[in-house]
Design an enzyme around this catalytic site. Structure first.
Site, short mmCIF file in Angstrom:
data_model
loop_
_atom_site.label_atom_id
_atom_site.label_comp_id
_atom_site.label_asym_id
_atom_site.label_seq_id
_atom_site.Cartn_x
_atom_site.Cartn_y
_atom_site.Cartn_z
N TYR A 131 57.11 -49.56 -8.96
CA TYR A 131 58.47 -49.04 -8.93
C TYR A 131 58.74 -48.34 -7.61
O TYR A 131 57.95 -47.51 -7.16
CB TYR A 131 58.63 -48.05 -10.09
CG TYR A 131 60.04 -47.75 -10.48
CD1 TYR A 131 60.63 -48.42 -11.55
CD2 TYR A 131 60.79 -46.81 -9.81
CE1 TYR A 131 61.94 -48.13 -11.94
CE2 TYR A 131 62.08 -46.52 -10.18
CZ TYR A 131 62.65 -47.18 -11.25
OH TYR A 131 63.94 -46.88 -11.62
N SER A 132 59.85 -48.66 -7.00
CA SER A 132 60.22 -48.01 -5.74
C SER A 132 61.72 -47.75 -5.73
O SER A 132 62.53 -48.67 -5.72
CB SER A 132 59.85 -48.88 -4.54
OG SER A 132 60.33 -48.28 -3.34
N ASN A 133 62.08 -46.49 -5.73
CA ASN A 133 63.49 -46.13 -5.68
C ASN A 133 64.15 -46.59 -4.38
O ASN A 133 65.36 -46.81 -4.34
CB ASN A 133 63.63 -44.62 -5.83
CG ASN A 133 63.27 -44.16 -7.23
OD1 ASN A 133 63.97 -44.45 -8.18
ND2 ASN A 133 62.15 -43.46 -7.36
N GLN A 167 57.79 -32.30 -0.76
CA GLN A 167 57.82 -30.88 -0.45
C GLN A 167 59.23 -30.32 -0.48
O GLN A 167 59.48 -29.25 -1.05
CB GLN A 167 57.20 -30.63 0.92
CG GLN A 167 57.20 -29.16 1.34
CD GLN A 167 56.54 -28.93 2.67
OE1 GLN A 167 55.90 -29.82 3.22
NE2 GLN A 167 56.68 -27.73 3.20
N SER A 215 67.72 -43.00 -13.18
CA SER A 215 67.52 -44.41 -12.87
C SER A 215 68.27 -45.38 -13.77
O SER A 215 68.25 -46.59 -13.51
CB SER A 215 66.02 -44.74 -12.92
OG SER A 215 65.37 -44.18 -11.80
#
Length: 385
Positions: free
Chosen positions: A197-199, A158, A92
């Site tokens: 937080y959000s990518n 997953q 990040s």
């Protein structure tokens, strides 16, 4: 690697606690002169290795000529020690460069950060409660958009964050695919009402850069930042799964506790503008020294970047600006930069607000925390009698 671990790693959190045996490799590091200002920093690095990190590399840039230190190994098989020029995945930390380009575009009059996402990417952010007509570019940059974080999507967890990674590590992803996966989930909150937080935010920002410039986002970063600064070790791999030798990256998985896996090779296309960068410590110190020192942004834009919002307990001792973290060390000194993590790699790059004192460090294992402890050791040296 636990799915929780990799999610927090890409986010840049550092209080990681996961099962993993302590490695037997003894710390190996450069000798220091007696009374060195960085003795506490080296001790914190050695402690991280004793706690289970395969190896650590750190570099300090300050007014005393700088300092370089290592501990542990780059490769668990060959036992080659970590070296100061080692390249690593920075996760990040990529976000700071994306935000810098957008603020440069703002200074050029080419983007309004308070315009909506839909204005620049019409129709892309919609469905399941998401509405790009109600979210601004600035809210993407400081993570107040509420857009769902793709690294928390069950399918992504997953396929990419669990042990299935061992068979999917070379798969290609487009940012549009990852964004679509995120938008299958409801928003985290109403835009502007909270912080998380959000990518996904930075995938959207990468697309906005490409829309405005007509060039790949990575090419725009190279043209505006890494090229002019001479960051020769830094690049954006796209779908290339390799990291230059010698450093290997290591993880553990909750599905197979106690076993350490070499996860060096991976296709980072899913991380893209949220975290694909490969670099080294010297380059990141050069980046943040230039940024905080006013060489990359005009004063008005740097002021916006360092205007922070409360992370509401999501990031301990931290506030978030525009692609930039303000971190309060254990002794109360406030430093600026970003954390980054991705499979097998955890990075911290922080410095004083004037950019004159910087430290960048990297762990080549992601199941043991302690990166911020090293940062605090650098800026909070023990008192001498």
């Amino acid at each position: 690697m636990s799915t929780r671990l990799v999610r927090t790693a890409l986010v840049g959190l550092t209080a990681i606690a996961a099962a993993g045996s302590v490695l037997s490799a003894a710390p190996a590091h450069a000798a220091e002169p007696a009374g060195s200002r960085h003795t506490a920093t080296q001790a914190a690095m050695d402690a991280a290795v004793a706690a289970g990190v395969p190896g650590v590399v750190a570099e300090v840039r300050d007014g005393h000529g700088g300092w370089k230190g290592t501990s542990g190994v780059a490769d668990l098989t060959t036992k080659q020690p970590r070296g100061n020029g080692d390249r690593f995945r920075a996760g990040s930390v990529t976000k700071t460069l994306v935000a810098t380009v957008l603020l440069q575009l703002q200074a050029e009059g080419r983007i309004d950060l308070d315009a909506t996402v839909d204005h620049y990417l019409p129709g892309l952010v919609q469905g399941n409660g998401h509405d790009g007509t109600r979210i601004t570019v600035r809210q993407l940059m400081n993570h107040t958009s509420g857009i769902f974080n793709f690294t928390e999507d069950a399918t992504f967890v997953q396929q990419v964050l669990g042990i299935d990674f061992l068979r999917t590590r070379y798969d290609d992803w487009t940012p549009q695919q990852v964004i679509a996966l995120a938008l299958q989930n409801p928003p985290q909150f109403e835009p502007g009402t909270s912080w998380k937080y959000s990518n996904t935010n930075y995938l959207l920002l990468g697309l906005i850069i490409e829309k405005l410039t007509g060039r790949p986002y990575a090419q725009e970063i190279e043209r505006r930042i890494t090229g002019p600064l001479g960051m020769q070790a830094t690049y954006f791999p796209g779908t290339d799964p390799h990291v230059p030798a010698p450093t290997r990256h290591y993880s553990t998985f909750t599905e197979d506790p106690g076993k350490i896996y070499d996860v060096t090779e991976l296709n980072p296309s899913w991380a893209w503008a949220a975290g694909e960068m490969v670099t080294n410590a010297a380059d990141l110190n050069r980046l943040y020294a230039a940024l905080l020192g006013g060489r990359l942004l005009r004063p008005a834009q740097l002021e916006q970047m360092t205007t922070t919002v409360d992370t509401l307990g999501n990031l301990a001792r931290q506030r978030y600006g525009l692609g930039l973290i303000e971190y309060e060390t254990t002794c109360g000194v406030k430093v600026w930069g970003h954390s980054g993590g991705i499979h097998g790699s955890s990075t911290q790059s922080f410095g004083t607000k004037d950019g004159r004192h910087m430290i960048t460090l990297n762990f080549n294992g992601d199941w043991v925390g302690g990166g911020k402890t090293v940062v605090s050791a650098e800026f909070c040296p023990p008192a001498t009698s």
